[in-house]
Scaffold this motif. Sequence first.
Motif, short mmCIF file in Angstrom:
data_model
loop_
_atom_site.label_atom_id
_atom_site.label_comp_id
_atom_site.label_asym_id
_atom_site.label_seq_id
_atom_site.Cartn_x
_atom_site.Cartn_y
_atom_site.Cartn_z
N GLN A 75 2.28 11.85 -10.16
CA GLN A 75 1.78 12.87 -10.58
C GLN A 75 3.02 14.42 -10.88
OE1 GLN A 75 -0.55 13.21 -6.90
NE2 GLN A 75 -2.43 12.49 -7.47
N LEU A 76 3.83 13.64 -10.01
CA LEU A 76 4.88 15.18 -9.82
C LEU A 76 5.48 14.81 -11.69
CD1 LEU A 76 7.23 13.87 -6.58
CD2 LEU A 76 5.86 16.30 -7.31
N LEU B 164 0.55 -0.90 0.14
CA LEU B 164 -0.39 0.00 0.03
C LEU B 164 0.93 1.34 0.13
CD1 LEU B 164 -2.52 1.66 0.00
CD2 LEU B 164 -2.67 0.49 3.24
N GLU B 165 1.93 1.50 0.46
CA GLU B 165 2.79 2.53 1.04
C GLU B 165 3.73 2.65 -0.11
OE1 GLU B 165 6.71 3.55 3.24
OE2 GLU B 165 4.89 2.75 4.68
N LEU B 166 4.18 1.76 -1.40
CA LEU B 166 4.82 1.35 -2.31
C LEU B 166 3.67 2.09 -3.32
CD1 LEU B 166 6.89 0.71 -3.88
CD2 LEU B 166 6.27 -1.13 -4.49
N SER B 167 2.46 1.45 -3.43
CA SER B 167 1.16 2.19 -4.72
C SER B 167 1.20 4.23 -4.08
CB SER B 167 0.21 1.46 -4.35
OG SER B 167 -1.06 1.96 -5.18
N ARG B 168 0.97 4.31 -2.94
CA ARG B 168 1.08 5.80 -2.68
C ARG B 168 2.13 6.11 -2.85
NH1 ARG B 168 -1.10 4.65 3.43
NH2 ARG B 168 -3.00 4.42 2.71
N ALA B 169 3.22 5.76 -2.56
CA ALA B 169 4.06 6.55 -3.78
C ALA B 169 4.71 6.62 -5.45
CB ALA B 169 6.01 5.76 -3.03
#
Length: 96
Positions: free
Chosen positions: A93-94, A82-87
Amino acid sequence: MAVASPAIAQPTDPVDTTVCKAEEDALERDIDLARSRGQMLRRQHLAEAMAALQARCKTVTPEQSRAARVERLEQAIRELRLELSRAEEQLRQLKQ
């Protein structure tokens, strides 16, 4: 004399069990809090402390301990994914 020693040790066993259980409950609360806040490293350290406490207090059987470790690792993998997906989403987006 040999009979007196075990009799003296018996009253401390319930206290040790109570202390171990209290420490285990506190660690479980801290683990849940760290998990809810996304503090993966803190949660991992607390899980290691829990394992050491359980080994010291012998509060779980090897089967329970193994099952608990498997569950903790599976949960850690889910959280890391989940954390990887968010990153990855932030990176996309960047780049846009």
